[in-house]
Design a protein around this motif. Structure first.
Motif, PDB file in Angstrom:
ATOM      1  N   ILE A  26       0.820  -1.201   0.000  1.00 20.36           N
ATOM      2  CA  ILE A  26       0.000   0.000   0.000  1.00 20.36           C
ATOM      3  C   ILE A  26       0.860   1.259   0.000  1.00 20.36           C
ATOM      4  O   ILE A  26       0.608   2.207  -0.718  1.00 20.36           O
ATOM      5  CB  ILE A  26      -0.960  -0.006   1.202  1.00 20.36           C
ATOM      6  N   ARG A  27       1.921   1.228   0.791  1.00 18.97           N
ATOM      7  CA  ARG A  27       2.787   2.393   0.915  1.00 18.97           C
ATOM      8  C   ARG A  27       4.211   1.919   1.120  1.00 18.97           C
ATOM      9  O   ARG A  27       4.446   0.832   1.633  1.00 18.97           O
ATOM     10  CB  ARG A  27       2.323   3.209   2.123  1.00 18.97           C
ATOM     11  N   GLY A  28       5.172   2.700   0.693  1.00 21.93           N
ATOM     12  CA  GLY A  28       6.572   2.339   0.883  1.00 21.93           C
ATOM     13  C   GLY A  28       7.043   1.351  -0.169  1.00 21.93           C
ATOM     14  O   GLY A  28       6.459   1.221  -1.241  1.00 21.93           O
ATOM     15  N   LYS A  29       8.129   0.638   0.154  1.00 22.19           N
ATOM     16  CA  LYS A  29       8.751  -0.311  -0.777  1.00 22.19           C
ATOM     17  C   LYS A  29       8.962  -1.659  -0.091  1.00 22.19           C
ATOM     18  O   LYS A  29       9.110  -1.724   1.122  1.00 22.19           O
ATOM     19  CB  LYS A  29      10.126   0.195  -1.227  1.00 22.19           C
ATOM     20  N   LYS A  30       9.013  -2.720  -0.901  1.00 24.06           N
ATOM     21  CA  LYS A  30       9.285  -4.072  -0.398  1.00 24.06           C
ATOM     22  C   LYS A  30      10.219  -4.763  -1.394  1.00 24.06           C
ATOM     23  O   LYS A  30       9.969  -4.754  -2.593  1.00 24.06           O
ATOM     24  CB  LYS A  30       7.983  -4.860  -0.265  1.00 24.06           C
ATOM     25  N   TYR A  31      11.298  -5.336  -0.888  1.00 29.05           N
ATOM     26  CA  TYR A  31      12.245  -6.096  -1.697  1.00 29.05           C
ATOM     27  C   TYR A  31      11.816  -7.557  -1.662  1.00 29.05           C
ATOM     28  O   TYR A  31      11.643  -8.128  -0.588  1.00 29.05           O
ATOM     29  CB  TYR A  31      13.659  -5.925  -1.124  1.00 29.05           C
ATOM     30  N   LYS A  79       0.807   0.988  -3.899  1.00 30.78           N
ATOM     31  CA  LYS A  79      -0.280   0.772  -4.843  1.00 30.78           C
ATOM     32  C   LYS A  79       0.021  -0.391  -5.782  1.00 30.78           C
ATOM     33  O   LYS A  79      -0.147  -0.334  -6.997  1.00 30.78           O
ATOM     34  CB  LYS A  79      -0.598   2.042  -5.627  1.00 30.78           C
ATOM     35  N   PHE A  80       0.467  -1.495  -5.201  1.00 32.32           N
ATOM     36  CA  PHE A  80       0.820  -2.697  -5.952  1.00 32.32           C
ATOM     37  C   PHE A  80      -0.009  -3.860  -5.413  1.00 32.32           C
ATOM     38  O   PHE A  80      -0.159  -4.020  -4.201  1.00 32.32           O
ATOM     39  CB  PHE A  80       2.312  -2.993  -5.776  1.00 32.32           C
TER      40      PHE A  80
END
Length: 84
Positions: A26-31, A79-80
């Protein structure tokens, strides 16, 4: 249905899921790191109880380069939505 919500800096162990998943950033980044199931024997489990979680450190690039495991990685941002 299960939901896992983590604060900034949350790191999950390398793991497998035995059910279908709906992943939302929803927010931020994820590796994320993905390895083909054919490499399962090269990914050591934590123990017999935690058989779906690995001892391999997801963020340690050197571990992956020396593991013999072909993998794909990516960064997803807010937003993924992904279903597998």
């Amino acid at each position: 249905m299960n939901a896992w919500i983590g604060p900034v800096g949350t790191v999950s162990s390398m793991h497998t899921d035995n059910k279908f998943n709906l992943f939302s950033q929803i927010r931020g980044k994820k590796y994320l790191v993905f390895a083909d199931q054919k490499f399962s024997s090269l990914i050591p489990p934590v123990n017999k109880v935690m058989f779906n979680s690995s001892k391999l450190e997801v963020e340690d690039q050197e571990v992956w380069e020396n593991s013999g495991i072909d993998f794909e990685d990516c960064v997803v941002e807010g937003k993924f939505l992904w279903y597998n």
